[in-house]
Design an enzyme around this catalytic site. Structure first.
Site, PDB file in Angstrom:
ATOM      1  N   SER A   1      -4.344   6.919  13.621  1.00  0.00           N
ATOM      2  CA  SER A   1      -4.733   8.135  12.912  1.00  0.00           C
ATOM      3  C   SER A   1      -5.131   9.215  13.915  1.00  0.00           C
ATOM      4  CB  SER A   1      -5.933   7.799  12.025  1.00  0.00           C
ATOM      5  OG  SER A   1      -6.591   8.965  11.640  1.00  0.00           O
ATOM      6  N   ALA A   2      -4.943  10.464  13.512  1.00  0.00           N
ATOM      7  CA  ALA A   2      -5.357  11.593  14.345  1.00  0.00           C
ATOM      8  C   ALA A   2      -6.864  11.589  14.579  1.00  0.00           C
ATOM      9  CB  ALA A   2      -4.936  12.897  13.669  1.00  0.00           C
TER      10      ALA A   2
ATOM     11  N   LYS B   1      -9.685   2.311  14.548  1.00  0.00           N
ATOM     12  CA  LYS B   1      -8.338   2.716  14.988  1.00  0.00           C
ATOM     13  C   LYS B   1      -8.298   2.811  16.515  1.00  0.00           C
ATOM     14  CE  LYS B   1      -6.356   2.982  11.043  1.00  0.00           C
ATOM     15  NZ  LYS B   1      -5.416   1.911  10.703  1.00  0.00           N
TER      16      LYS B   1
ATOM     17  N   GLY C   1       0.823  -1.216   0.000  1.00  0.00           N
ATOM     18  CA  GLY C   1       0.000   0.000   0.000  1.00  0.00           C
ATOM     19  C   GLY C   1       0.856   1.265   0.000  1.00  0.00           C
ATOM     20  N   TYR C   2       0.167   2.375   0.050  1.00  0.00           N
ATOM     21  CA  TYR C   2       0.796   3.696  -0.088  1.00  0.00           C
ATOM     22  C   TYR C   2       1.859   3.950   0.997  1.00  0.00           C
ATOM     23  CZ  TYR C   2       0.740   8.883   0.226  1.00  0.00           C
ATOM     24  OH  TYR C   2       1.068  10.204   0.303  1.00  0.00           O
ATOM     25  N   ILE C   3       1.472   3.943   2.251  1.00  0.00           N
ATOM     26  CA  ILE C   3       2.422   4.304   3.312  1.00  0.00           C
ATOM     27  C   ILE C   3       3.392   3.153   3.577  1.00  0.00           C
ATOM     28  CG2 ILE C   3       2.647   5.098   5.694  1.00  0.00           C
ATOM     29  CD1 ILE C   3      -0.239   6.243   5.373  1.00  0.00           C
TER      30      ILE C   3
ATOM     31  N   LEU D   1      -8.196  14.684   0.441  1.00  0.00           N
ATOM     32  CA  LEU D   1      -7.990  15.760  -0.521  1.00  0.00           C
ATOM     33  C   LEU D   1      -7.023  15.395  -1.650  1.00  0.00           C
ATOM     34  CD1 LEU D   1      -8.546  18.705  -1.282  1.00  0.00           C
ATOM     35  CD2 LEU D   1      -6.678  19.375   0.258  1.00  0.00           C
TER      36      LEU D   1
ATOM     37  N   TYR E   1     -14.511   3.900  10.599  1.00  0.00           N
ATOM     38  CA  TYR E   1     -13.074   3.752  10.328  1.00  0.00           C
ATOM     39  C   TYR E   1     -12.269   4.234  11.539  1.00  0.00           C
ATOM     40  CZ  TYR E   1      -8.444   5.278   8.874  1.00  0.00           C
ATOM     41  OH  TYR E   1      -7.091   5.499   8.828  1.00  0.00           O
TER      42      TYR E   1
HETATM   43  N1  LIG Z   1      -3.418   7.440   4.061  1.00  0.00           N
HETATM   44  C1  LIG Z   1      -3.915   8.112   5.089  1.00  0.00           C
HETATM   45  O1  LIG Z   1      -4.396   9.224   4.960  1.00  0.00           O
HETATM   46  C2  LIG Z   1      -3.875   7.511   6.482  1.00  0.00           C
HETATM   47  C3  LIG Z   1      -4.049   8.336   7.600  1.00  0.00           C
HETATM   48  C4  LIG Z   1      -4.026   7.780   8.867  1.00  0.00           C
HETATM   49  C5  LIG Z   1      -3.843   6.410   9.027  1.00  0.00           C
HETATM   50  N2  LIG Z   1      -3.682   5.634   7.923  1.00  0.00           N
HETATM   51  C6  LIG Z   1      -3.524   4.177   8.104  1.00  0.00           C
HETATM   52  O2  LIG Z   1      -2.273   3.768   7.582  1.00  0.00           O
HETATM   53  C7  LIG Z   1      -2.387   2.435   7.065  1.00  0.00           C
HETATM   54  C8  LIG Z   1      -1.871   2.420   5.651  1.00  0.00           C
HETATM   55  O3  LIG Z   1      -2.625   3.333   4.869  1.00  0.00           O
HETATM   56  P1  LIG Z   1      -2.389   3.544   3.331  1.00  0.00           P
HETATM   57  O4  LIG Z   1      -2.772   4.940   3.026  1.00  0.00           O
HETATM   58  O5  LIG Z   1      -1.047   3.051   2.966  1.00  0.00           O
HETATM   59  O6  LIG Z   1      -3.530   2.593   2.735  1.00  0.00           O
HETATM   60  P2  LIG Z   1      -3.457   1.588   1.517  1.00  0.00           P
HETATM   61  O7  LIG Z   1      -4.860   1.159   1.245  1.00  0.00           O
HETATM   62  O8  LIG Z   1      -2.663   2.148   0.406  1.00  0.00           O
HETATM   63  O9  LIG Z   1      -2.634   0.356   2.141  1.00  0.00           O
HETATM   64  C9  LIG Z   1      -3.233  -0.602   2.972  1.00  0.00           C
HETATM   65  C10 LIG Z   1      -2.857  -1.975   2.442  1.00  0.00           C
HETATM   66  O10 LIG Z   1      -3.454  -2.965   3.285  1.00  0.00           O
HETATM   67  C11 LIG Z   1      -3.937  -4.003   2.456  1.00  0.00           C
HETATM   68  N3  LIG Z   1      -4.998  -4.696   3.214  1.00  0.00           N
HETATM   69  C12 LIG Z   1      -6.189  -4.203   3.622  1.00  0.00           C
HETATM   70  N4  LIG Z   1      -6.867  -5.136   4.299  1.00  0.00           N
HETATM   71  C13 LIG Z   1      -6.086  -6.250   4.340  1.00  0.00           C
HETATM   72  C14 LIG Z   1      -6.241  -7.540   4.891  1.00  0.00           C
HETATM   73  N5  LIG Z   1      -7.340  -7.897   5.534  1.00  0.00           N
HETATM   74  N6  LIG Z   1      -5.237  -8.433   4.728  1.00  0.00           N
HETATM   75  C15 LIG Z   1      -4.116  -8.098   4.051  1.00  0.00           C
HETATM   76  N7  LIG Z   1      -3.909  -6.893   3.511  1.00  0.00           N
HETATM   77  C16 LIG Z   1      -4.893  -5.973   3.647  1.00  0.00           C
HETATM   78  C17 LIG Z   1      -4.404  -3.320   1.194  1.00  0.00           C
HETATM   79  O11 LIG Z   1      -4.441  -4.180   0.069  1.00  0.00           O
HETATM   80  C18 LIG Z   1      -3.347  -2.224   1.027  1.00  0.00           C
HETATM   81  O12 LIG Z   1      -2.263  -2.651   0.227  1.00  0.00           O
HETATM   82  C19 LIG Z   1      -3.858   2.045   7.176  1.00  0.00           C
HETATM   83  O13 LIG Z   1      -4.032   1.273   8.338  1.00  0.00           O
HETATM   84  C20 LIG Z   1      -4.551   3.382   7.311  1.00  0.00           C
HETATM   85  O14 LIG Z   1      -5.764   3.275   8.011  1.00  0.00           O
HETATM   86  C21 LIG Z   1      -3.685   6.144   6.653  1.00  0.00           C
END
Ligand SMILES: NC(=O)c1ccc[n+]([C@@H]2O[C@H](COP(=O)([O-])OP(=O)(O)OC[C@H]3O[C@@H](n4cnc5c(N)ncnc54)[C@H](O)[C@@H]3O)[C@@H](O)[C@H]2O)c1
Length: 332
Positions: free
Chosen positions: A125-126, A155, A11-13, A202, A151
């Site tokens: 998350s905040a 958290k 995923g992204y982060i 956003l 959601y």
């Molecule tokens: N991006 C944001 O704005 C943000 C802000 C605060 C917290 N977060 C948290 O950070 C984490 C990563 O966020 P992100 O933006 O990279 O999201 P993302 O969707 O890009 O990455 C999450 C990854 O988890 C995988 N996934 C989801 N459910 C799964 C499961 N049951 N089994 C295996 N893999 C699973 C998805 O395929 C994805 O690759 C998340 O927990 C998100 O809630 C994100």
């Protein structure tokens, strides 16, 4: 060198954090079900770092398969990014969120316990703060009150679970990282946020508008008590965010540590649009619509605890994020 299992690592982060971890010499395996990411991210990580993380396409809700992963190698630490994150969808379909995010984490913690893995870093998350009297949020503030969507509730529940597990096991070590608003991508432009889901945030919407996939950006409210009337958030460059995870590993100790990861500076929606226009050389089409239920006027991090205890602070700006977003968009 320490072996880290990264859930949600494609995923992204997660992918940005893996780059920082590989650069520090950690050995990385990923568990991801590819629900919201693509396997090709692994090629990009390899292109950037010269190293390819291990990968298991496993859903955290599949306890048996997850346990098999833990049986193959002794991990020192789990970084837990996997989860669903579309706020609007969580309101429509709350059980999907509780089942995936909370259920998946219960399985993960059970597998860790069964395989004697004692350390976890969790993506919180905040949003767990709900609404407080001041726009500057610090870790001493209460959590779990006034959270406006399922959601955010997931958290908060996971944070509480981690505290309970730490109470029951004196060797258990958790770091809870409360992200503010991650934006931008790796400066190579090779990886970035490419959601399969419907974005609520956003930057993903701005990106979709700029690619013509959405006609215009809706600005939810220009009548907030802020200097330009639009909502203010703390946008943190994802590379800074990723580095915060690396810093956290070095400080782990038994019990639960909690840190805000943010810049400490608020930026309004109109300022974000202006910064994107500057980077792209074009005017992003937008229209002002009514406020969105549950949105706060202004929210930014007090990041001083992370600076003091982790020796970490952000170095990149919104302008950097916009520049990197443009190189990512140009590569798509
Ligand atoms: N991006 C944001 O704005 C943000 C802000 C605060 C917290 N977060 C948290 O950070 C984490 C990563 O966020 P992100 O933006 O990279 O999201 P993302 O969707 O890009 O990455 C999450 C990854 O988890 C995988 N996934 C989801 N459910 C799964 C499961 N049951 N089994 C295996 N893999 C699973 C998805 O395929 C994805 O690759 C998340 O927990 C998100 O809630 C994100």
């Amino acid at each position: 060198m320490e072996k880290i299992l990264v859930t949600g690592g494609t995923g992204y982060i997660g992918s940005h954090t893996i780059i920082e971890l590989l650069n520090k010499g950690y050995e990385i395996d990923i568990v991801d079900n590819l629900y919201n990411s693509k396997i090709t991210v692994l090629d990009k990580i390899e292109q950037i770092c010269g190293e390819r993380p291990g990968f298991y396409q496993v859903d955290l809700r599949d306890k048996e398969e997850l346990n098999d992963v833990f049986k193959r190698k002794k991990y020192n630490l789990v970084m837990h990014f996997a989860g669903l994150k579309a706020v609007g969808e969580s309101v429509e379909n709350p059980l999907k969120y509780y089942e995936n995010n909370v259920g998946g984490t219960v399985n993960l913690l059970e597998s860790m316990e069964e395989n004697d893995v004692k350390k976890i870093v969790f993506s919180s998350s905040a949003t767990v703060y709900g609404e407080q009297d001041t726009p500057r949020y610090d870790e001493s503030m209460p959590t779990g009150m006034g959270i406006t969507n399922p959601y955010g509730e997931t958290k908060h529940i996971i944070e509480e679970m981690l505290k309970d597990v730490a109470e029951s096991d004196s060797e258990f070590q958790a770091v809870i990282l409360r992200y503010f608003n991650p934006v931008g991508n790796h400066p190579s432009g090779l990886i970035g946020e490419d959601p399969n889901d419907i974005p609520n945030n956003l930057m993903p919407i701005i990106m979709k508008v700029s690619r013509g996939e959405i006609k215009e950006l809706s600005v939810y409210g220009d009548d907030y008590p802020t200097p330009d009337g639009s909502g203010i958030r703390d946008y943190i460059h994802v590379v800074d965010l990723a580095k915060g995870h690396v810093a956290a590993i070095d400080r782990m100790k038994p019990g639960v540590l909690i840190y805000n990861l943010g810049t400490g500076k608020g930026t309004s929606v109109f300022e974000m649009i202006e910064a994107f226009d500057k980077a792209s050389g074009k005017k992003l089409p937008y229209k002002v619509v009514g406020r969105r239920a549950g949105d706060l006027a202004e929210m930014y991090a007090d990041p001083s605890k992370a600076e003091k205890e982790l020796g970490w602070k952000t170095e990149l700006t919104v302008e950097d994020a916009m520049r990197d977003t443009m190189s990512y968009l140009n590569n798509l």
